[in-house]
Each structure stands twice: as C-alpha cells, then as structure tokens.
Design an enzyme around this catalytic site. Structure first.
Site, PDB file in Angstrom:
ATOM      1  CG  ASP A 127     -34.521  -5.818  -8.553  1.00  0.00           C
ATOM      2  OD1 ASP A 127     -33.876  -6.657  -9.203  1.00  0.00           O
ATOM      3  OD2 ASP A 127     -35.519  -6.088  -7.872  1.00  0.00           O
TER       4      ASP A 127
ATOM      5  NE  ARG B  73     -39.005 -12.972  -5.951  1.00  0.00           N
ATOM      6  CZ  ARG B  73     -39.219 -12.995  -7.241  1.00  0.00           C
ATOM      7  NH1 ARG B  73     -40.391 -13.386  -7.726  1.00  0.00           N
ATOM      8  NH2 ARG B  73     -38.311 -12.648  -8.114  1.00  0.00           N
TER       9      ARG B  73
HETATM   10  O1  MRU Z   1     -34.811 -10.405  -4.518  1.00  0.00           O
HETATM   11  P1  MRU Z   1     -35.920 -10.501  -5.536  1.00  0.00           P
HETATM   12  O2  MRU Z   1     -36.430 -11.890  -5.728  1.00  0.00           O
HETATM   13  O3  MRU Z   1     -37.017  -9.491  -5.292  1.00  0.00           O
HETATM   14  O4  MRU Z   1     -35.185 -10.074  -6.877  1.00  0.00           O
HETATM   15  C1  MRU Z   1     -35.900 -10.049  -8.075  1.00  0.00           C
HETATM   16  C2  MRU Z   1     -35.061  -9.740  -9.247  1.00  0.00           C
HETATM   17  O5  MRU Z   1     -33.883  -9.487  -9.174  1.00  0.00           O
HETATM   18  C3  MRU Z   1     -35.784  -9.653 -10.546  1.00  0.00           C
HETATM   19  O6  MRU Z   1     -34.967 -10.086 -11.589  1.00  0.00           O
HETATM   20  C4  MRU Z   1     -36.174  -8.190 -10.747  1.00  0.00           C
HETATM   21  O7  MRU Z   1     -36.932  -7.715  -9.675  1.00  0.00           O
HETATM   22  C5  MRU Z   1     -36.916  -7.978 -11.956  1.00  0.00           C
HETATM   23  S1  MRU Z   1     -38.566  -8.453 -11.677  1.00  0.00           S
HETATM   24  C6  MRU Z   1     -39.521  -8.283 -12.971  1.00  0.00           C
END
Ligand code: MRU
Length: 367
Positions: free
Chosen positions: A247, A54
């Site tokens: 994201d 993730r």
């Molecule tokens: O749902 P996830 O764990 O994939 O969400 C990740 C995040 O929100 C992070 O802060 C984001 O991807 C930035 S990663 C460098």
C-alpha cells in the site's frame, strides 16, 4: 481478467454515459456479483472508505474518477477552491495507500493547469482513463518480471511452485492482472504448474473472499489457510516463494501492506524463503525514509474484529465472535522492514529493497 468467462476491469464508465462510473462491489464477493454506481465525489469517497473498492491501485484510480465527478459538480467560478477542498476530502478517505494521494494530486494539478480550457471536462475524463490504462500496463509488466522469478524456481524444482500470498493484491485490488497475482497468472497461462497458499487475512478476509474467488475464476489451483498457518508450511518445505502487494513503500524499501504481512516476512526470512513485494511506481512514497516510523497506519472499525461476515441462507450476515464487553484493536496495515524483503517487482524490473537499487530503476526521482 474473467468472471464467469466474461472479461472485466474493476472500474469503468457506464455504457452510453459520461457521468456515471461503475465498480465491482467487493463488499459482496464472493457471494454476490453486484455493480456499484458512483455519480458524485461523495459516492467515490464512500466507495473507498467503506471498501466497495479496495487495494492500493484501485483506490487510486477510483479517486481519479472521483476528482472527475467533483469537477462535474463544480461551478467554474469557484473551481479552484472546490477542487482543492474535494481533493483534501478524498485523500482523507483511507490514509495508508499512497496511490490515493498520488492520483488525487495528479488530477488536481491537471484540472487547475487546464481550468481555462473549454474542453476541461472531456480532458479530465481522458486523464482519469489514462491513469487507469497506466495501472493496467504496470500490472502486466510486473507480471512479466515476476514470471521470471517463478520460472527460475520451476526450472530448479521441476515440480509445482507453491506461492504464499497475503490479503488480496490481485486484479480486484488493481484494474486488471493484479500486482502479487500478475506473475502467478502469467505463469499459469504459460503452463507452469503453480499452487497458491491464500492467507485468509482477518479481519476483512480479503484472502479467503477475494483472492480465492479470483484465482478460482481464472482456474489457478489454490488453498485457503488460516493466517497463522504460513510459518508451519514454510518449516516443512511447502512454500517456495512469498509474493505480496504493498500500500506504500518507502524510498528505502520498507513495505506497508495488510496487517500480518510482517509476520510472514519474518517466517520467510527464518526459513530462507524468498519474500518478494510486487508494486507499481504509484505505490512508492518518495518522501518517506523510515517506513516503520513514518507510514500512517489506518485504524478501522472495531466491528470488523468483534464480528465476522459470511453467507447464510438469508444472505450476507454478521455474527459476533467475542464477549460483548471486550475491547478490540484493528490496525489495518503493518510495515515490513526492507531487510526482510528479497526484492521489489516493479513495472521497470526487479530491484533490491534499498534506496540505491530503487533509484537506479527510477532515476527521475533522485531529486
Ligand atoms: O485494506 P485493503 O483491502 O485495501 O488492503 C489491500 C492490501 O493490503 C493489498 O495487499 C495492497 O493494497 C496491495 S494491492 C495490489
């Protein structure tokens, strides 16, 4: 970065193999360190959807290798049709992180442009390696630019710099260094005293489980806090700086990040605390003008809210938290409007969260 003193990336090709891609299984951390094997594009879809991997940059690179695995499974005669449909399939695995679409499109274009090349497989693998190497370089440069911000605070304060972060925008979410954590690691390596407030980040607890784990492995002082603690700390002068990841960030500077980020930005704004977003260029969505209205927000399994996962004597277990018949809502992300963002830390430098400043750093995106 290191785990138990050993250097790791979050994704790599299995030793002596060209058709198995391995990743750290993040569903098991911090309790167990396990490696997950991907042999097919379906494995890559599963790894992204179920959060074996993730974090926006790692989702993108996993999808890039996923397209390579798709090619391995494809007959040349039906290449164009299959590759396009596998690309759509992979893109549907998680909707918010734009790095996914960026990497899949990049690989699809490459495969289709080179489909008649006799070395197509080797070259496609090389292309995935290249996207991985680029993300590492971007994270490292984000670290260098973000370090300057931490250094400035330290020079004024002459005492430990307290940084609050949300979710995991660390090296586990990337390939190495991280985005939000890269400046922190670089400051720590330079001997600047830093301390990190780690939001636990319900419902999946990426802060409590992953950020705390990776900071601990690198020896960075940190404290895990419940998600609703940040405002109190800010009111009492206990936070000098907030750095989060993203994201998807619009060309106008609106930032989608893990649910709860917006509330931290509001609290930081109210308390005059700098709120920075660290992101590589692969996280910009150059088409989107209004992040709040246009960025798709993933809704996830209600079970992530109604239950909580933790470590017991018998291993990783889930327990129920709420009455059996209560409904739950599980929005994965929220959007922080550009006006609440002090600056964006990118691989090309730090800019303000507005179109003019962003396009000054990325002039090739003006059209
Ligand atoms: O749902 P996830 O764990 O994939 O969400 C990740 C995040 O929100 C992070 O802060 C984001 O991807 C930035 S990663 C460098």
């Amino acid at each position: 970065m290191e785990i138990q003193g050993k250097q790791y990336h979050t994704i790599w090709l299995q030793k002596n193999s060209t058709n198995i891609v391995e990743v750290i299984d993040q569903r098991k951390l911090p309790f167990q360190f396990e490696v997950f094997e991907m042999k097919t594009v379906e494995d890559a879809f599963f790894a992204i959807k179920e959060m074996v991997v993730r974090g926006a940059p790692l989702i993108g690179v996993t999808a890039a290798y996923g397209m390579y695995l798709a090619l391995l499974q494809t007959e040349r005669s039906e290449l164009e049709f299959v590759i396009k449909s596998k690309a759509d399939y992979l893109k549907a695995s998680r909707p918010t992180a734009v790095n996914l679409a960026f990497a899949v499109d990049c690989m699809t274009d490459f495969i289709l442009e080179n489909q008649n090349d006799e070395n197509l497989l080797e070259q496609t693998l090389e292309k995935a390696h290249q996207l991985k190497a680029e993300e590492i370089e971007f994270s490292s440069k984000i670290g260098d630019f973000g370090l300057e911000i931490i250094e400035q605070i330290y020079q004024k304060k002459k005492d430990t710099v307290n940084i609050l972060t949300h979710c995991n925008a660390g090296w586990l979410a990337c390939i190495d260094w991280g985005t939000a954590t890269a400046p922190i690691y670089k400051a720590h390596l330079k001997g600047i005293p830093v301390h990190v407030w780690v939001d636990e980040t319900r419902p999946r607890n990426q802060g409590a489980r992953l950020t705390a784990y990776e900071l601990g492995e690198q020896g960075v002082p940190h404290t895990v806090i419940p998600d609703n603690t940040g405002g109190h700390l800010m009111q009492h002068g206990m936070v000098d700086l907030v750095i989060v990841g993203s994201d998807r960030t619009s060309v106008t500077g609106d930032v989608a990040n893990k649910i709860g980020t917006y509330l931290k930005a509001l609290a930081a704004h109210d308390n005059n605390i700098p709120f920075y977003v660290a992101l590589p260029s692969s996280t910009f969505d150059w088409e989107i003008e209004d992040g709040v209205k246009q960025i798709p927000i993933e809704q996830r399994d209600p079970g992530e809210v109604s239950e909580i996962e933790g470590w017991t004597k018998t291993g990783i277990q889930n327990v129920r938290l709420i009455p059996e018949n209560s409904k739950v809502a599980n929005y994965g992300f929220d959007v922080t409007p550009a006006r609440l963002v002090s600056g964006l830390i990118t691989e090309r430098g730090v800019c303000s969260a507005n179109r003019k400043s962003i396009l000054k750093l990325f002039p090739e995106k003006k059209s």
